[in-house]
Design a protein around this motif. Structure first.
Motif, PDB file in Angstrom:
ATOM      1  N   TRP A 276       0.825  -1.216   0.000  1.00  0.00           N
ATOM      2  CA  TRP A 276       0.000   0.000   0.000  1.00  0.00           C
ATOM      3  C   TRP A 276       0.855   1.260   0.000  1.00  0.00           C
ATOM      4  O   TRP A 276       0.408   2.319  -0.451  1.00  0.00           O
ATOM      5  CB  TRP A 276      -0.932   0.004   1.210  1.00  0.00           C
ATOM      6  N   VAL A 277       2.077   1.157   0.529  1.00  0.00           N
ATOM      7  CA  VAL A 277       2.959   2.324   0.552  1.00  0.00           C
ATOM      8  C   VAL A 277       3.344   2.760  -0.862  1.00  0.00           C
ATOM      9  O   VAL A 277       3.505   3.956  -1.132  1.00  0.00           O
ATOM     10  CB  VAL A 277       4.238   2.028   1.377  1.00  0.00           C
ATOM     11  N   MET A 278       3.469   1.818  -1.784  1.00  0.00           N
ATOM     12  CA  MET A 278       3.984   2.131  -3.119  1.00  0.00           C
ATOM     13  C   MET A 278       3.196   3.239  -3.823  1.00  0.00           C
ATOM     14  O   MET A 278       3.779   4.253  -4.229  1.00  0.00           O
ATOM     15  CB  MET A 278       4.040   0.861  -3.975  1.00  0.00           C
ATOM     16  N   PRO A 279       1.868   3.120  -4.006  1.00  0.00           N
ATOM     17  CA  PRO A 279       1.158   4.210  -4.683  1.00  0.00           C
ATOM     18  C   PRO A 279       1.110   5.501  -3.873  1.00  0.00           C
ATOM     19  O   PRO A 279       1.161   6.597  -4.439  1.00  0.00           O
ATOM     20  CB  PRO A 279      -0.246   3.632  -4.900  1.00  0.00           C
ATOM     21  N   ILE A 280       1.011   5.367  -2.537  1.00  0.00           N
ATOM     22  CA  ILE A 280       0.944   6.571  -1.701  1.00  0.00           C
ATOM     23  C   ILE A 280       2.253   7.345  -1.767  1.00  0.00           C
ATOM     24  O   ILE A 280       2.278   8.566  -1.913  1.00  0.00           O
ATOM     25  CB  ILE A 280       0.594   6.198  -0.251  1.00  0.00           C
ATOM     26  N   ALA A 281       3.392   6.635  -1.647  1.00  0.00           N
ATOM     27  CA  ALA A 281       4.694   7.296  -1.710  1.00  0.00           C
ATOM     28  C   ALA A 281       4.963   7.863  -3.091  1.00  0.00           C
ATOM     29  O   ALA A 281       5.639   8.887  -3.224  1.00  0.00           O
ATOM     30  CB  ALA A 281       5.799   6.303  -1.333  1.00  0.00           C
ATOM     31  N   ARG A 282       4.431   7.220  -4.117  1.00  0.00           N
ATOM     32  CA  ARG A 282       4.625   7.747  -5.474  1.00  0.00           C
ATOM     33  C   ARG A 282       3.935   9.089  -5.641  1.00  0.00           C
ATOM     34  O   ARG A 282       4.476  10.020  -6.253  1.00  0.00           O
ATOM     35  CB  ARG A 282       4.072   6.746  -6.504  1.00  0.00           C
ATOM     36  N   VAL A 283       2.747   9.223  -5.073  1.00  0.00           N
ATOM     37  CA  VAL A 283       1.974  10.470  -5.207  1.00  0.00           C
ATOM     38  C   VAL A 283       2.420  11.508  -4.181  1.00  0.00           C
ATOM     39  O   VAL A 283       2.678  12.669  -4.520  1.00  0.00           O
ATOM     40  CB  VAL A 283       0.466  10.177  -5.056  1.00  0.00           C
ATOM     41  N   TYR A 284       2.532  11.103  -2.908  1.00  0.00           N
ATOM     42  CA  TYR A 284       2.771  12.055  -1.820  1.00  0.00           C
ATOM     43  C   TYR A 284       4.238  12.434  -1.678  1.00  0.00           C
ATOM     44  O   TYR A 284       4.554  13.580  -1.328  1.00  0.00           O
ATOM     45  CB  TYR A 284       2.260  11.439  -0.508  1.00  0.00           C
ATOM     46  N   LEU A 285       5.137  11.490  -1.953  1.00  0.00           N
ATOM     47  CA  LEU A 285       6.570  11.742  -1.794  1.00  0.00           C
ATOM     48  C   LEU A 285       7.309  11.832  -3.126  1.00  0.00           C
ATOM     49  O   LEU A 285       8.508  12.112  -3.137  1.00  0.00           O
ATOM     50  CB  LEU A 285       7.212  10.631  -0.944  1.00  0.00           C
ATOM     51  N   ASN A 286       6.595  11.552  -4.215  1.00  0.00           N
ATOM     52  CA  ASN A 286       7.213  11.547  -5.548  1.00  0.00           C
ATOM     53  C   ASN A 286       8.370  10.553  -5.632  1.00  0.00           C
ATOM     54  O   ASN A 286       9.353  10.786  -6.337  1.00  0.00           O
ATOM     55  CB  ASN A 286       7.694  12.947  -5.940  1.00  0.00           C
ATOM     56  N   GLU A 287       8.248   9.439  -4.915  1.00  0.00           N
ATOM     57  CA  GLU A 287       9.260   8.395  -4.986  1.00  0.00           C
ATOM     58  C   GLU A 287       8.988   7.500  -6.193  1.00  0.00           C
ATOM     59  O   GLU A 287       7.888   6.976  -6.356  1.00  0.00           O
ATOM     60  CB  GLU A 287       9.254   7.545  -3.705  1.00  0.00           C
ATOM     61  N   ARG A 288      10.001   7.332  -7.026  1.00  0.00           N
ATOM     62  CA  ARG A 288       9.861   6.506  -8.218  1.00  0.00           C
ATOM     63  C   ARG A 288       9.983   5.028  -7.844  1.00  0.00           C
ATOM     64  O   ARG A 288      10.697   4.662  -6.913  1.00  0.00           O
ATOM     65  CB  ARG A 288      10.920   6.872  -9.248  1.00  0.00           C
ATOM     66  N   ILE A 289       9.286   4.195  -8.602  1.00  0.00           N
ATOM     67  CA  ILE A 289       9.407   2.754  -8.409  1.00  0.00           C
ATOM     68  C   ILE A 289       9.244   2.066  -9.758  1.00  0.00           C
ATOM     69  O   ILE A 289       8.319   2.368 -10.506  1.00  0.00           O
ATOM     70  CB  ILE A 289       8.359   2.220  -7.404  1.00  0.00           C
ATOM     71  N   GLY A 290      10.182   1.203 -10.086  1.00  0.00           N
ATOM     72  CA  GLY A 290      10.118   0.467 -11.339  1.00  0.00           C
ATOM     73  C   GLY A 290       9.384  -0.851 -11.158  1.00  0.00           C
ATOM     74  O   GLY A 290       9.121  -1.300 -10.042  1.00  0.00           O
ATOM     75  N   TRP A 291       9.067  -1.500 -12.282  1.00  0.00           N
ATOM     76  CA  TRP A 291       8.354  -2.767 -12.221  1.00  0.00           C
ATOM     77  C   TRP A 291       9.139  -3.853 -11.491  1.00  0.00           C
ATOM     78  O   TRP A 291       8.537  -4.649 -10.742  1.00  0.00           O
ATOM     79  CB  TRP A 291       7.976  -3.213 -13.632  1.00  0.00           C
ATOM     80  N   PRO A 292      10.467  -3.938 -11.658  1.00  0.00           N
ATOM     81  CA  PRO A 292      11.191  -4.984 -10.910  1.00  0.00           C
ATOM     82  C   PRO A 292      11.038  -4.844  -9.400  1.00  0.00           C
ATOM     83  O   PRO A 292      10.830  -5.826  -8.690  1.00  0.00           O
ATOM     84  CB  PRO A 292      12.647  -4.796 -11.353  1.00  0.00           C
ATOM     85  N   ARG A 293      11.113  -3.594  -8.894  1.00  0.00           N
ATOM     86  CA  ARG A 293      10.988  -3.392  -7.457  1.00  0.00           C
ATOM     87  C   ARG A 293       9.569  -3.653  -6.972  1.00  0.00           C
ATOM     88  O   ARG A 293       9.342  -4.241  -5.910  1.00  0.00           O
ATOM     89  CB  ARG A 293      11.411  -1.972  -7.093  1.00  0.00           C
ATOM     90  N   ALA A 294       8.594  -3.224  -7.786  1.00  0.00           N
ATOM     91  CA  ALA A 294       7.198  -3.471  -7.424  1.00  0.00           C
ATOM     92  C   ALA A 294       6.919  -4.965  -7.376  1.00  0.00           C
ATOM     93  O   ALA A 294       6.256  -5.461  -6.456  1.00  0.00           O
ATOM     94  CB  ALA A 294       6.272  -2.784  -8.422  1.00  0.00           C
ATOM     95  N   ALA A 295       7.445  -5.691  -8.358  1.00  0.00           N
ATOM     96  CA  ALA A 295       7.243  -7.144  -8.387  1.00  0.00           C
ATOM     97  C   ALA A 295       7.906  -7.818  -7.196  1.00  0.00           C
ATOM     98  O   ALA A 295       7.340  -8.743  -6.593  1.00  0.00           O
ATOM     99  CB  ALA A 295       7.786  -7.716  -9.697  1.00  0.00           C
ATOM    100  N   CYS A 296       9.103  -7.360  -6.826  1.00  0.00           N
ATOM    101  CA  CYS A 296       9.801  -7.932  -5.671  1.00  0.00           C
ATOM    102  C   CYS A 296       9.051  -7.648  -4.378  1.00  0.00           C
ATOM    103  O   CYS A 296       9.020  -8.491  -3.467  1.00  0.00           O
ATOM    104  CB  CYS A 296      11.229  -7.392  -5.597  1.00  0.00           C
ATOM    105  N   THR A 297       8.436  -6.462  -4.272  1.00  0.00           N
ATOM    106  CA  THR A 297       7.661  -6.135  -3.072  1.00  0.00           C
ATOM    107  C   THR A 297       6.465  -7.065  -2.930  1.00  0.00           C
ATOM    108  O   THR A 297       6.185  -7.589  -1.845  1.00  0.00           O
ATOM    109  CB  THR A 297       7.189  -4.674  -3.122  1.00  0.00           C
ATOM    110  N   VAL A 298       5.738  -7.260  -4.024  1.00  0.00           N
ATOM    111  CA  VAL A 298       4.600  -8.179  -4.004  1.00  0.00           C
ATOM    112  C   VAL A 298       5.079  -9.598  -3.686  1.00  0.00           C
ATOM    113  O   VAL A 298       4.430 -10.327  -2.914  1.00  0.00           O
ATOM    114  CB  VAL A 298       3.855  -8.145  -5.352  1.00  0.00           C
ATOM    115  N   LEU A 299       6.213  -9.994  -4.253  1.00  0.00           N
ATOM    116  CA  LEU A 299       6.761 -11.327  -3.988  1.00  0.00           C
ATOM    117  C   LEU A 299       7.130 -11.494  -2.516  1.00  0.00           C
ATOM    118  O   LEU A 299       6.934 -12.567  -1.932  1.00  0.00           O
ATOM    119  CB  LEU A 299       7.990 -11.572  -4.867  1.00  0.00           C
ATOM    120  N   ALA A 300       7.674 -10.432  -1.893  1.00  0.00           N
ATOM    121  CA  ALA A 300       8.019 -10.491  -0.473  1.00  0.00           C
ATOM    122  C   ALA A 300       6.779 -10.714   0.378  1.00  0.00           C
ATOM    123  O   ALA A 300       6.792 -11.515   1.330  1.00  0.00           O
ATOM    124  CB  ALA A 300       8.726  -9.206  -0.046  1.00  0.00           C
TER     125      ALA A 300
END
Length: 309
Positions: A276-300
């Motif tokens: 849940w942090v991923m979309p919030i941080a992308r909008v509120y903190l402007n933190e970038r996230i690529g597909w590999p990192r997003a996939a690894c987060t879901v995998l974790a």
């Protein structure tokens, strides 16, 4: 992790109360974490932790007095007080201070992703000190989670000017690992207290009290040295909202989830907050996230689900 007969004996106030509370805690923690990451940099990690625990304890005390909730009898339930105090010092004082230190260095997404290691660490501690046997699926879940977290660190955004590197990156990872270890340990410490029947709000307050004493000792020199003028200019309103959401409401919802849902289900749902942090941080903190990192987060998170089930 789940013991038949413990949660089954507790009737929830409405269907899926425990499951919805655990999921709500994860969503709330994702919001409060991003607020701390954006507005908490002007404070030291220990002071920020002190502030949010003071807010939470005041609010919890008001609720306890208003509802006249009973406290455990120390003469007969000293064991409950001990484990609540120990889990509070380890998880809320030391663990959350490490979390804030990591947030300052790594940002919200990378820090919370490393927190996925907390459930495997909890299972490992229980296996070592409580001699709990580990099944093959649990070992697989631990390895999947650890490998996914390693992938998250490897695929971090290295193109941004604000991306951590060198000593900052290493220090942030160390603090995040310390926090995950403390959070894993405090789960094991709470076990005796949770099974004693203590009210979730009272238990939360009894955890925060001893943690505050440790944090006050850590912050005493800084509190005396900081000029009042600089304190007034800091973003107290944002931090109060984060403390109310994360430490007060979030901890209560997590405790309700632990009380009314199966332990494995509650642990899996509360551990989804890095997703849940991923979309919030992308909008509120402007933190970038690529597909590999997003996939690894879901995998974790999937590794955690394998572990707890």
């Amino acid at each position: 992790m789940y013991r038949a007969g413990v949660s089954d004996a507790l009737a929830p106030p409405f269907p899926l109360a425990g499951e919805l509370s655990a999921l709500g805690a994860a969503m709330i923690w994702s919001i409060s974490t991003t607020i701390y990451a954006r507005h908490g940099r002007v404070f030291s990690s220990a002071f920020l932790n002190l502030f949010k625990n003071v807010v939470a304890l005041v609010l919890l005390t008001i609720v306890i007095v208003t509802l006249a909730l009973p406290l455990p009898r120390f003469a007969t339930e000293a064991d409950t007080y001990f484990w609540l105090a120990a889990s509070g010092v380890v998880g809320l004082a030391l663990g959350d201070t490490g979390l804030f230190a990591a947030l300052r260095r790594l940002g919200a997404q990378l820090t919370t992703s490393i927190q996925c290691l907390s459930p495997p660490i909890s299972a490992l501690i229980a296996a070592i000190f409580l001699h709990e046997s580990m099944t093959t699926p649990e070992l697989v879940g631990m390895l999947v989670t650890a490998g996914a977290v390693a992938g998250i660190v490897y695929f971090r955004d290295q193109t941004s000017l604000d991306a951590p590197a060198g000593k900052v990156l290493l220090g942030g990872i160390v603090f995040a690992l310390i926090s995950a270890t403390c959070q894993g340990a405090q789960v094991v410490m709470q076990r005796h207290a949770l099974l004693s029947g203590v009210h979730v709000i009272v238990g939360t307050a009894l955890r925060i009290g001893p943690a505050l004493l440790v944090l006050l000792a850590m912050n005493a020199p800084k509190l005396r040295a900081e000029p009042p003028a600089t304190v007034v200019k800091k973003p107290w309103a944002f931090l109060f909202v984060a403390a109310f959401l994360g430490t007060f409401l979030g901890l209560i919802l997590a405790s309700v989830g632990a009380k009314y849902a199966k332990a494995g289900v509650a642990a899996a749902l509360t551990s989804t907050y890095p997703v849940w942090v991923m979309p919030i941080a992308r909008v509120y903190l402007n933190e970038r996230i690529g597909w590999p990192r997003a996939a690894c987060t879901v995998l974790a998170v999937c590794g955690i689900i394998i572990l707890v089930f």
